[in-house]
Scaffold this motif. Structure first.
Motif, mmCIF file in Angstrom:
data_model
loop_
_atom_site.group_PDB
_atom_site.id
_atom_site.type_symbol
_atom_site.label_atom_id
_atom_site.label_comp_id
_atom_site.label_asym_id
_atom_site.label_seq_id
_atom_site.Cartn_x
_atom_site.Cartn_y
_atom_site.Cartn_z
ATOM 1 N N LEU A 40 42.801 40.902 42.391
ATOM 2 C CA LEU A 40 41.680 41.120 42.555
ATOM 3 C C LEU A 40 40.124 40.726 43.865
ATOM 4 O O LEU A 40 39.288 41.247 44.246
ATOM 5 C CB LEU A 40 40.785 42.457 41.279
ATOM 6 N N PHE B 34 38.402 41.222 46.592
ATOM 7 C CA PHE B 34 36.874 41.561 46.933
ATOM 8 C C PHE B 34 36.403 40.311 48.050
ATOM 9 O O PHE B 34 35.382 41.230 48.995
ATOM 10 C CB PHE B 34 36.002 41.069 45.639
ATOM 11 N N ALA C 152 33.253 47.783 43.318
ATOM 12 C CA ALA C 152 33.467 48.090 42.701
ATOM 13 C C ALA C 152 34.524 49.563 42.990
ATOM 14 O O ALA C 152 36.028 49.515 42.898
ATOM 15 C CB ALA C 152 32.785 48.473 40.583
ATOM 16 N N LEU D 139 35.438 43.482 37.828
ATOM 17 C CA LEU D 139 34.893 42.719 39.333
ATOM 18 C C LEU D 139 34.276 41.655 38.205
ATOM 19 O O LEU D 139 34.982 40.742 39.720
ATOM 20 C CB LEU D 139 34.638 44.105 39.885
#
Length: 293
Positions: free
Chosen positions: A177, A181, A199, A209
């Motif tokens: 994740l 990002f 998110a 997140l």
């Protein structure tokens, strides 16, 4: 298989290149801990074999295949008879040295910790770069070490792009994740998305997140975004003659006054003051005044 070790003048190892030229029998090669491994298979197959408890099971990679294995635990590679390709081992020190001296370095360092296995295209740019590395070693002309470091950097850049595209196009586990990002942040930071926007795009909750990004970077998502914008701002202030208002527009600020307030809040001085102090110190021969942060 011939081991081509690439060394600097002081004996520092840049990388090891292992050409695979149709061995008549199965051959095995050891990859030491701390060395990232790039495998290009044009024919045959190679198997990754763990050498210590706790590692994953054996992995078979059949040609045509590009495989990137980040620097971690030691393992062995077993190449089947009749295989063709190459194995490139990059030390951790060389990997860090070859990363660009820009805001991309942090993103690349994190993304390159991920493994990758893709079908190898016949015209893949990475194949040509590895060929150039081998050719540069053979010629060993003036500036060869510098040329090799640039070739390694370009190879890592293309791997970063492939890894990024692979992460964005697939749903990943929680440990991916933060990487996704960072990729989105690199593309949209100047559009000033909110953390909620990121998110939502990543299909997760804001608190999840925050935990993932904090573990990977030591910063909250908002703090990371602010740091990246500040790095871009400092680079433009230091290395261009653009007016502050134009720099603000380049960074996505419709109102230059808002950019001024943001920069002053983050650094403790206005953009104009930052540029003035930096130029004064440079004129005095002081190159130690690094860009924020």
């Amino acid at each position: 298989m011939t081991n081509i070790g690439l060394l600097t003048g002081d004996g520092r190892s840049l990388l090891t290149l292992l050409p695979i030229k149709s061995p008549q029998t199965r051959a095995g090669y050891s990859v030491p801990a701390g060395s990232a491994c790039l495998v290009l298979m044009f024919a045959g197959a190679v198997t990754r074999v763990p050498v210590s408890d706790g590692l994953e099971e054996m992995q078979l990679f059949e040609a045509p295949r590009l495989v990137w294995i980040p620097d971690d635990e030691a393992f062995d590679l077993t190449v089947e008879a009749g295989s063709r390709g190459s194995i490139m081992l990059i030390s951790r020190q060389t990997l860090f040295r070859a990363l660009p001296a820009s805001v991309l370095a942090d993103q690349m360092r994190i993304i390159l910790k991920q493994s990758l296995s893709l079908v190898l295209g016949s015209n893949d740019q990475i194949v040509r770069l590895v060929d150039e590395i081998a050719a540069e070693k053979q010629t060993a002309g003036p500036g060869s070490v510098e040329a090799l470091e640039h070739y390694i950097g370009l190879t890592l850049l293309h791997l970063w792009r492939l890894l990024g595209a692979n992460m964005i196009s697939h749903q990943r586990s929680p440990e991916g994740l933060a990487e996704r990002f960072l990729i989105l942040a690199g593309a949209h930071k100047h559009q000033h998305w909110t953390v909620e926007d990121y998110a939502s795009k990543l299909g997760t909750r804001r608190d999840r997140l925050r935990v993932a990004v904090s573990r990977a970077t030591g910063l909250s998502p908002q703090a990371y975004l602010h740091r990246e914008i500040m790095r871009d701002a400092c680079e433009l202030l230091a290395n261009t003659g653009l007016p502050v208002s134009q720099i603000a527009f380049r960074l996505g600020y419709v109102d230059p006054a808002y950019f001024n307030r943001f920069f002053t809040r983050q650094s403790g001085q206005s953009p104009g003051k930052y540029r003035h102090v930096l130029r004064h110190r440079r004129n005095q021969g002081d190159d130690s005044y690094a860009a924020w942060p």
